[in-house]
Design a protein around this motif. Structure first.
Motif, short mmCIF file in Angstrom:
data_model
loop_
_atom_site.label_atom_id
_atom_site.label_comp_id
_atom_site.label_asym_id
_atom_site.label_seq_id
_atom_site.Cartn_x
_atom_site.Cartn_y
_atom_site.Cartn_z
N ALA A 173 0.84 -1.21 0.00
CA ALA A 173 0.00 0.00 0.00
C ALA A 173 0.87 1.26 0.00
N LEU A 174 2.03 1.17 0.67
CA LEU A 174 2.98 2.30 0.64
C LEU A 174 3.43 2.58 -0.79
N LYS A 184 -1.97 11.08 1.20
CA LYS A 184 -3.01 11.02 2.23
C LYS A 184 -3.83 9.76 1.98
N ILE A 185 -3.70 8.80 2.89
CA ILE A 185 -4.29 7.47 2.68
C ILE A 185 -5.29 7.16 3.77
N LEU A 186 -6.43 6.64 3.38
CA LEU A 186 -7.35 6.05 4.35
C LEU A 186 -7.26 4.53 4.16
N ILE A 198 -4.15 -6.28 11.71
CA ILE A 198 -2.89 -5.56 11.54
C ILE A 198 -2.50 -4.85 12.83
N ASP A 199 -1.23 -4.48 12.91
CA ASP A 199 -0.71 -3.67 14.01
C ASP A 199 -0.86 -2.20 13.60
N HIS A 200 -1.81 -1.50 14.21
CA HIS A 200 -2.13 -0.13 13.78
C HIS A 200 -0.93 0.81 13.90
N GLU A 201 -0.24 0.73 15.04
CA GLU A 201 0.85 1.67 15.27
C GLU A 201 1.99 1.45 14.28
N GLU A 202 2.30 0.18 14.02
CA GLU A 202 3.36 -0.12 13.07
C GLU A 202 2.99 0.36 11.67
N ALA A 203 1.71 0.13 11.31
CA ALA A 203 1.24 0.56 9.98
C ALA A 203 1.36 2.07 9.83
N LYS A 204 0.90 2.82 10.84
CA LYS A 204 0.95 4.28 10.77
C LYS A 204 2.39 4.77 10.72
N LYS A 210 7.75 7.68 5.71
CA LYS A 210 7.89 8.09 4.30
C LYS A 210 7.18 9.43 4.04
N ASP A 211 6.94 10.18 5.11
CA ASP A 211 6.25 11.47 5.02
C ASP A 211 4.85 11.35 4.45
#
Ligand code: NI
Ligand code: MN
Length: 225
Positions: A173-174, A184-186, A198-204, A210-211
């Protein structure tokens, strides 16, 4: 443009006075038990593909609201045989609706109905509203076709599956966010079942590094574009 997350891959979009529902799978989703489908407004229902986790509530909502179903020709004909209204499209085609232009774009996935009926080929949508443009990827793998989108449309938001296993995961997705030229991704299509937790914190953090901004909404939560 107001976007509400109804869990899994279900979204509500309000453009001025028009209400659009995307892939309604709400009543079978235990995590979305606080969302009352009887209260949802829908002038249009957009369906990316025919899998049950995207269409479970279509008949109930379309019968109550008389919403126009927008999807590929096979899915629209499946529902028109049940007496529901629709607007058939196919890949690469676009149409001007009262809320903006919708283009049905490629997705790499599959698309059969739960009863075995042909659900055509899966897709995603690029919606160009009067002021904001969004991409709803649907269930898809990462694909070079995504690079075609920014050639014509400057996106304000990309809605991408991130749960892995059935679709792209976070790392793909990145790359997809680079391909569609939108930072800006939802995220959607995660946590609903065991396979896609998924691990939310790791994903965010991966997006932040990557800004880029990955938003993960609570079910029922909205953002304004
Ligand atoms: Ni699917
Ligand atoms: Mn799905």
């Amino acid at each position: 443009m107001k976007i509400t997350f109804y869990g899994h891959a279900s979204l509500g979009i309000e453009v001025d006075d028009v209400s659009i529902l995307i892939d309604p799978f709400i009543s079978p989703n235990e995590k979305a038990s606080h969302i009352d489908i009887e209260a949802l407004k829908a002038d249009y229902i957009l369906l990316t593909h025919a899998h049950e986790d995207h269409v479970a509530d279509v008949e109930a909502i379309a019968k109550r609201t008389n919403a126009v179903i927008i999807s590929n020709a096979e899915i629209v004909s499946y529902y028109s045989n049940k007496g529901l209204e629709g607007h058939p499209m196919n890949h690469g085609g676009k149409w001007d609706f009262e809320f903006g232009t919708v283009k049905y774009v490629n997705a790499i996935h599959s698309s059969s109905f739960a009863d075995g009926s042909n659900g055509g080929n899966p897709g995603g949508f690029v919606i160009e509203g009067e002021r904001k443009n969004i991409y709803i990827a649907g269930d898809t793998a990462l694909t070079y076709d995504m690079k075609l989108i920014p050639k014509q449309t400057k996106l304000d938001l990309a809605i991408l599956p991130i749960g892995d296993n059935f679709t792209m995961g976070i790392d793909d997705a990145l790359i997809a966010s680079d391909f569609v030229a939108c930072d800006k991704i939802l995220g959607y299509h995660f946590d609903t079942f065991g396979y896609i937790e998924i691990d939310h914190e790791e994903a965010k953090r991966k997006f932040f590094d990557k800004d880029k901004d990955l938003m993960l909404l609570e079910i029922g939560e909205s953002i304004e574009l």
